[in-house]
Design an enzyme around this catalytic site. Structure first.
Site, PDB file in Angstrom:
ATOM      1  N   LYS A   1       0.879  -1.497  -0.221  1.00 17.29           N
ATOM      2  CA  LYS A   1      -0.207  -0.422  -0.157  1.00 17.29           C
ATOM      3  C   LYS A   1       0.590   1.277  -0.012  1.00 17.29           C
ATOM      4  O   LYS A   1       0.382   2.392  -0.640  1.00 17.29           O
ATOM      5  CB  LYS A   1      -1.179   0.285   1.221  1.00 17.29           C
ATOM      6  CG  LYS A   1      -1.778  -1.350   1.801  1.00 17.29           C
ATOM      7  CD  LYS A   1      -3.463  -0.718  -0.211  1.00 17.29           C
ATOM      8  CE  LYS A   1      -4.761  -1.801   0.670  1.00 17.29           C
ATOM      9  NZ  LYS A   1      -3.540  -3.372   0.695  1.00 17.29           N
TER      10      LYS A   1
HETATM   11  C1  LIG Z   1      -3.916  -5.033   0.006  1.00 16.80           C
HETATM   12  C2  LIG Z   1      -3.391  -6.036  -0.134  1.00 16.80           C
HETATM   13  C3  LIG Z   1      -3.181  -6.822  -1.144  1.00 16.80           C
HETATM   14  C4  LIG Z   1      -4.407  -6.852  -1.784  1.00 16.80           C
HETATM   15  O1  LIG Z   1      -4.126  -5.739  -3.243  1.00 16.80           O
HETATM   16  P1  LIG Z   1      -5.651  -5.899  -3.932  1.00 16.80           P
HETATM   17  O2  LIG Z   1      -5.157  -4.265  -4.799  1.00 16.80           O
HETATM   18  O3  LIG Z   1      -6.339  -5.062  -2.931  1.00 16.80           O
HETATM   19  O4  LIG Z   1      -6.049  -6.582  -5.074  1.00 16.80           O
HETATM   20  C5  LIG Z   1      -2.959  -8.329  -0.903  1.00 16.80           C
HETATM   21  N1  LIG Z   1      -1.399  -8.234  -0.096  1.00 16.80           N
HETATM   22  C6  LIG Z   1      -1.667  -6.857   0.822  1.00 16.80           C
HETATM   23  C7  LIG Z   1      -0.241  -7.322   1.780  1.00 16.80           C
HETATM   24  C8  LIG Z   1      -2.223  -5.838   1.039  1.00 16.80           C
HETATM   25  O5  LIG Z   1      -1.613  -5.148   2.069  1.00 16.80           O
END
Ligand SMILES: *Cc1c(COP(=O)(O)O)cnc(C)c1O
Length: 497
Positions: A112
């Site tokens: 993120k």
């Molecule tokens: C948010 C997240 C995901 C999923 O990503 P999306 O873009 O929502 O599909 C996968 N792994 C981690 C560690 C995340 O924080």
């Protein structure tokens, strides 16, 4: 060529990139999509000689074309700096028969950060460009990870404040510690007596409160959201797919025009959608493998053409993928419906009313680029153990879903195309599950003991993000009831008099 953005749900007037970033969601409840996916105007060979920041500019300028070169470069340089613990920003590590694209070298050691370190700058620049004078107040409800990444991204960014609500007894001790120790005079963190849904509902109510909105405007404030459907989060995620292809090319691991596969551990469908955009921009990608955990709505969708959220919600050891409604999938649905907003809107109406929709045969034809993959808990743990034992490489529980799903795909199809796996979190973020997967005996150790043990067995340094919270003082101690959220917000903004 100027790229404008339209809603996925109606034929409304197109808006510029900066307007789409400011608004987040369109008025009709739809998501903003670029009216066309632009093609790269420099070769991947040229990009292979660039830094991450330079590559980011080449990709993002094509989407955010009402930003000047100076504005965009300034946003990029403020975001991808020494907050990241490696100059590569998103390095690739080869292990087994794949390249792991490590998207966790930022401030909160999860992917993120790739988008949330630049969103605050894109947002404040967009505000300036559109004559918004108010201070932007980011309001977020979090079940753990997004809250910290948003706090860290917005901390001390001029012209913004951020208020994060979390369920007081509903996040892990490490997650809580990460949030309540957040520095920055413009940051506020509040625990509420209630669960995540209560926090989320409360935040939505505040967003929709017109009286509050008017009072805030008079005092020079307005709300905005850092939600994952914001185009300002999607566009920065396209960069690392273009960049990783170019890096492999530059290192001679692949040849010009050679196709690769990309595997993404998926929740809200944002990260894999970015890979799909990269493919459409001209990056030679063969298959996009969408990996799900036990909440395998997407796996079933790619198999059957029916999206059905009517099922039990399962708590897994990859919590950031425990999602039954993948909001960003709407952008893909709109596109495979022939960019037809009314068709997409009808499907989304069915999803919100009945929890299910089915796409046509014609639309399914358009999904050929995607493969649905799935891995259960035991398969993920086994994959973590295997990679550690055979390659001394430790991955987190989310990345393990992708790695295990990919192993099954490769076994079934005998497809040996070179493959990049998006590695979305540091193993230090999910230490207990990771260490337990390696050896059951670790389950008896304390949280920080496990951290040190992971550092020892993987021969990697403990990330700053973890080191800091061992000793950091608690800076936020506000706790409130569900119905006090509005007065808490007003107090933070000194609006109570
Ligand atoms: C948010 C997240 C995901 C999923 O990503 P999306 O873009 O929502 O599909 C996968 N792994 C981690 C560690 C995340 O924080």
């Amino acid at each position: 060529m100027e790229i404008l953005y339209k809603s996925t749900r109606s034929d409304s007037t197109p808006v510029t990139a900066s307007q789409a970033i400011l608004k987040g969601l369109a008025d009709d409840g739809g998501l903003y999509v670029p009216m066309e996916i632009p093609k790269l105007d420099v070769s991947l060979r040229e990009i292979s000689k660039m830094t991450y920041q330079e590559a980011a500019y080449e990709v993002m300028k094509l989407y955010l074309n009402d930003f000047t070169e100076e504005e965009l470069k300034s946003c990029i340089n403020k975001a991808y700096d020494d907050k990241f613990d490696t100059e590569a920003i998103a390095p690739l590590t080869e292990a087994g028969n794949a390249y792991y694209l490590e998207l966790y070298h930022g401030a909160t050691i999860a992917f993120k950060d790739m988008a949330l370190s630049i969103l605050p700058h894109l947002l404040t620049t967009s505000a300036k460009k559109n004559g918004v004078k108010n201070e932007i107040v980011i309001l977020t409800a979090t079940s753990g990870d997004t809250g910290k990444a948003a706090l860290s991204g917005f901390a001390d960014v001029d012209g913004t404040r951020i208020i994060v609500f979390y369920p007081k007894n509903g996040v892990s001790p490490i997650q809580e510690k990460q949030m309540v120790t957040q520095k920055g005079a413009n940051t506020h963190v509040v625990g509420i007596h209630g669960n995540f849904d209560d926090a989320q509902t409360g935040v939505k109510k505040l967003f929709g409160d017109e009286v509050l909105s008017k009072e805030m405007d008079e005092k020079g404030f307005q709300f905005s959201s850092a939600n994952s459907i914001n185009i300002g989060r999607l566009v920065p995620q396209i960069v690392y797919y273009v960049y990783s292809y170019a890096v492999l090319l530059g290192q001679g691991k692949i040849g010009d025009g050679e196709e690769i596969n990309v595997v993404v551990p998926t929740g809200n469908f944002g990260n894999i959608l970015a890979a799909y955009y990269a493919k459409n921009m001209g990056v030679p990608i063969h298959k996009l493998i969408c990996a799900s955990n036990d909440n395998k709505v997407l796996f079933d969708f790619f198999k059957s053409g029916t999206y059905d959220r009517n099922r039990e919600f399962i708590l897994t050891s990859s919590p950031s993928m425990d999602i039954l409604i993948s909001s960003n999938l709407e952008r893909l649905i709109y596109r495979i419906a022939g960019n037809a907003p009314e068709k997409n809107a009808a499907l989304m109406k069915s999803l919100s009313e009945k929890g299910v929709y089915e796409i046509t045969e014609e639309m399914r034809e358009e999904l050929k680029d995607f493969v649905g993959g799935y891995a259960g808990e035991e398969e993920c743990f086994a994959m973590i153990k295997k990679l550690y034992e055979e390659f001394s490489y430790v991955i987190d529980t989310h990345t393990a879903v992708a790695a295990a799903a990919y192993a099954k795909y490769r076994e079934e199809t005998k497809d040996t195309t070179k493959t990049v796996i998006a590695s979305t979190a540091s193993p230090y973020k999910f230490t207990r599950s990771v260490m337990k997967a390696i050896d059951e005996k670790y389950d008896s150790m304390g949280d920080f003991e496990l951290v040190d043990e992971l550092s020892r067995i993987s021969n990697t340094d403990v990330p700053k993000a973890i080191e800091e919270i061992r000793t950091a003082p608690v800076l936020h101690n506000t706790v409130c009831e569900k119905d006090e959220m509005k007065s808490v917000v007003k107090k933070f903004l000194n609006m109570n008099e």
